[in-house]
Scaffold this active site. Structure first.
Site, PDB file in Angstrom:
ATOM      1  N   VAL A 194       0.757  -1.172  -0.503  1.00  0.00           N
ATOM      2  CA  VAL A 194      -0.371   0.046   0.251  1.00  0.00           C
ATOM      3  C   VAL A 194       0.909   1.037   0.133  1.00  0.00           C
ATOM      4  CG1 VAL A 194      -1.365   1.345   1.396  1.00  0.00           C
ATOM      5  CG2 VAL A 194      -2.051  -1.349   0.940  1.00  0.00           C
TER       6      VAL A 194
ATOM      7  N   LYS B  69      14.381  11.702  16.830  1.00  0.00           N
ATOM      8  CA  LYS B  69      15.401  10.576  17.229  1.00  0.00           C
ATOM      9  C   LYS B  69      15.841   9.403  16.239  1.00  0.00           C
ATOM     10  CE  LYS B  69      15.303   7.104  21.238  1.00  0.00           C
ATOM     11  NZ  LYS B  69      14.497   6.831  22.602  1.00  0.00           N
TER      12      LYS B  69
ATOM     13  N   CYS C 175     -17.134 -16.576 -10.860  1.00  0.00           N
ATOM     14  CA  CYS C 175     -15.750 -17.523 -11.455  1.00  0.00           C
ATOM     15  C   CYS C 175     -17.203 -18.672 -10.936  1.00  0.00           C
ATOM     16  CB  CYS C 175     -14.291 -17.669 -10.651  1.00  0.00           C
ATOM     17  SG  CYS C 175     -14.086 -18.484 -11.183  1.00  0.00           S
TER      18      CYS C 175
ATOM     19  N   HIS D 175     -13.548 -12.740 -13.387  1.00  0.00           N
ATOM     20  CA  HIS D 175     -13.408 -11.599 -12.061  1.00  0.00           C
ATOM     21  C   HIS D 175     -12.883  -9.778 -12.324  1.00  0.00           C
ATOM     22  CE1 HIS D 175     -12.042 -15.688  -9.284  1.00  0.00           C
ATOM     23  NE2 HIS D 175     -11.456 -15.733 -11.012  1.00  0.00           N
TER      24      HIS D 175
ATOM     25  N   GLU E 171     -13.557  -7.816  -9.987  1.00  0.00           N
ATOM     26  CA  GLU E 171     -12.669  -7.532  -9.098  1.00  0.00           C
ATOM     27  C   GLU E 171     -11.195  -6.678  -9.048  1.00  0.00           C
ATOM     28  OE1 GLU E 171     -12.053 -11.706  -7.878  1.00  0.00           O
ATOM     29  OE2 GLU E 171     -13.318 -10.437  -8.698  1.00  0.00           O
TER      30      GLU E 171
END
Length: 534
Positions: A23, A226, A379, A505, A507
């Site tokens: 990400v 730091k 699917c 698919h 997605e």
């Protein structure tokens, strides 16, 4: 070795795995695209599998399929969703692929009798594949999988160390992603794990230029200072990547800490403001949702949500399109109780392999069909829609897929002709983008508003066309066909509010700023159903 004109950003990870390097890399890609730069992203995975295609979803998560049919790491899904890139098999390189290539070359005599070693032969192969993927791009973002300190990662880290020497420090940038734990009892952030991780990286010969710190809370300036002092980086190059409710906020969080400017300055590129309007719009939409819908996801890998990563994101995208929060109700297909489905606004049956949990999915489909609930099969989900309909409407009580019952007398789903006799499981399915011709006057046409589409596939089994006439006589029609071989790609039930299955698919092609049309329509119809019931 081929010399590249590209700039390279190498992203490594430390302390522990699953911090979100994918990400972070994708968000950096989004920032750079906002500056008008052409980019590519590549994932280097240290495991010895050639690809993740045969790996257990519980171990690896989702297998993301590219347009050219590569079975890849789920991080490539993040890369494509956050950017406008269209990735290929060049963008996911595993240690298995590297060693396979080296050994093939050795057998052909390509090394002229040399003793084949990790250095230089394996590292040279890694460098070659990095350079090949970066061709004609302004910037290549290369994520190295695993954690610094893992023995498997060493050849990859050595390869990128060498690349910096070969192409110049002015053309490379090392970003190290680490974890800064927050001890809630003491109310304190601990920097020691980050210090040790960077020490390990420096021992290999890599000095990070930027450190991105994952944490539950935002890092205050004193903690950043730091880390900067102990890790030998500028204080402004320590970036806080704290927990957020939606990952689509991350490009804006990185921009707020001037990560884009740090990268531009390091590469001596034109200094300008990135256009992140689409990300601002997405975040605004997510923060001003008008209502919600409850979607049941009936699956067999639900204990690890990463097994359905693209699916989850595509549902969120469908929600963004209609300003709706999508509540995902996870239902284990092995232990399905119809009470789990009583109050949902839509049912989704995702893909999968193997017999476990199949009958539960079929019962869920029966419930969605008979109760007129918006139902989406993807699917395997589409294949089971056909099995359920054949059993309960057409009267073929033993109807099945030959994947689960090779001896069924009614194989409504059967193995594809070209898949028969294939023994190797890896990389041999019907993979990648294929065309689909959509019939007019169907729900599918109403959704896509075009005749010809291209969608990504990953399957061995298909609808058996011997049964097509039976189905269509009873109102279950094939609305999408692969024209070259007459394969059924989309099925839909007439006289039902929304009961659609697709062999592909969808997605894999959905983005937050452009939801896939099927997901947008599914969420819209689930909300209509919810409003009608209330």
């Amino acid at each position: 070795m081929h010399v590249s004109n590209s700039k390279f950003i190498f992203v490594t990870g430390g302390v522990l795995s699953s911090l979100g390097k994918g990400v972070a890399s994708a968000s950096i890609g989004a920032l750079l695209e906002g500056l008008g730069l052409s980019i590519t992203l590549q994932k280097l995975d240290p495991y010895l599998n050639v690809d993740p295609g045969t790996m257990n979803p519980y171990q690896h998560g989702e297998v993301f399929v590219t347009e050219d049919g590569a079975e890849t790491d789920l991080d490539l899904g993040h890369y494509e969703r956050f950017t406008n890139t269209n990735l290929s098999k060049l963008n996911n390189i595993t240690a298995g692929k590297i060693y396979n290539s080296v050994l093939e070359k050795e057998r052909k005599g390509a090394y002229l009798g040399s003793t084949v070693q990790v250095i230089p032969h394996v590292t040279d192969e890694i460098k070659s594949m990095i350079l090949k993927a970066s061709k004609d791009k302004d910037i290549a973002i290369v994520e190295i999988g695993g954690t610094v300190g893992d023995i498997e990662s060493l050849p990859f880290l050595e390869a990128i160390r060498q690349l910096q020497l070969e192409i110049g420090k002015e053309n490379t940038l090392f970003i190290h992603l680490t974890y800064v734990p927050y001890i809630s009892v003491a109310g304190e952030l601990k920097t020691k794990p980050t210090q040790h991780s960077v020490k390990e990286l420096r021992a290999i010969g890599i000095q990070p230029d930027i450190i991105i710190c994952r944490s539950e809370v935002e890092l205050p300036q004193d903690v950043k200072s730091k880390i900067a002092m102990f890790c030998n980086v500028k204080p402004e190059n320590v970036i806080s990547a704290y927990d957020v409710d939606y990952i689509y906020k991350i490009p804006l969080i990185l921009k707020a800490q001037n990560l884009d400017k740090i990268i531009i300055d390091a590469f001596r590129l034109e200094n300008k403001e990135p256009n992140l309007t689409k990300w601002e719009n997405i975040v605004s939409s997510l923060e001003h949702l008008k209502d919600s819908v409850d979607i049941a996801i009936v699956g067999k890998y639900i204990k690890l949500k990463d097994a359905y990563k693209s699916l989850i994101e595509a549902l969120i995208h469908g929600g963004i399109e209609h300003k709706l929060k999508v509540n995902m109700i996870w239902v284990d297909s092995e232990n399905l109780n119809e009470k789990d489905l009583e109050h949902v606004d839509g049912i989704l049956i995702p893909g999968g392999f193997g017999e476990r949990g199949i009958e539960g999915k079929i019962r869920a489909l029966n419930y969605g069909r008979t109760k007129n609930i918006p139902t989406f099969g993807i699917c395997l989900g589409m294949q089971l829609m056909a099995v359920e309909f054949a059993r309960n409407v057409l009267g073929f009580k033993d109807a099945n897929s030959t994947e689960f019952d090779p001896n069924t007398s009614n194989p409504v789903i059967d193995i594809m002709e070209e898949q028969k006799g294939i023994e190797n499981l890896g990389g041999t399915m019907r993979l990648g983008a294929y065309e689909c011709l959509i019939k007019e006057n169907t729900k599918a046409y109403e959704i896509y508003k075009e005749n010809l589409i291209y969608e990504r596939h990953r399957h061995r089994y298909e609808f058996n066309n011997k049964y097509k006439e039976h189905f269509e006589k009873h109102g279950f029609i094939a609305s999408g066909i692969y024209p070259k071989k007459s394969l059924v790609e989309i099925i839909e039930l007439q006289n039902h509010r929304w009961y659609i299955g697709c062999q592909f698919h969808p997605e894999f092609k959905s983005k937050p700023f452009k939801a896939h049309k099927l997901f947008a329509s599914f969420i819209e119809n689930a909300y209509i159903y919810k409003k009608e019931r209330s």
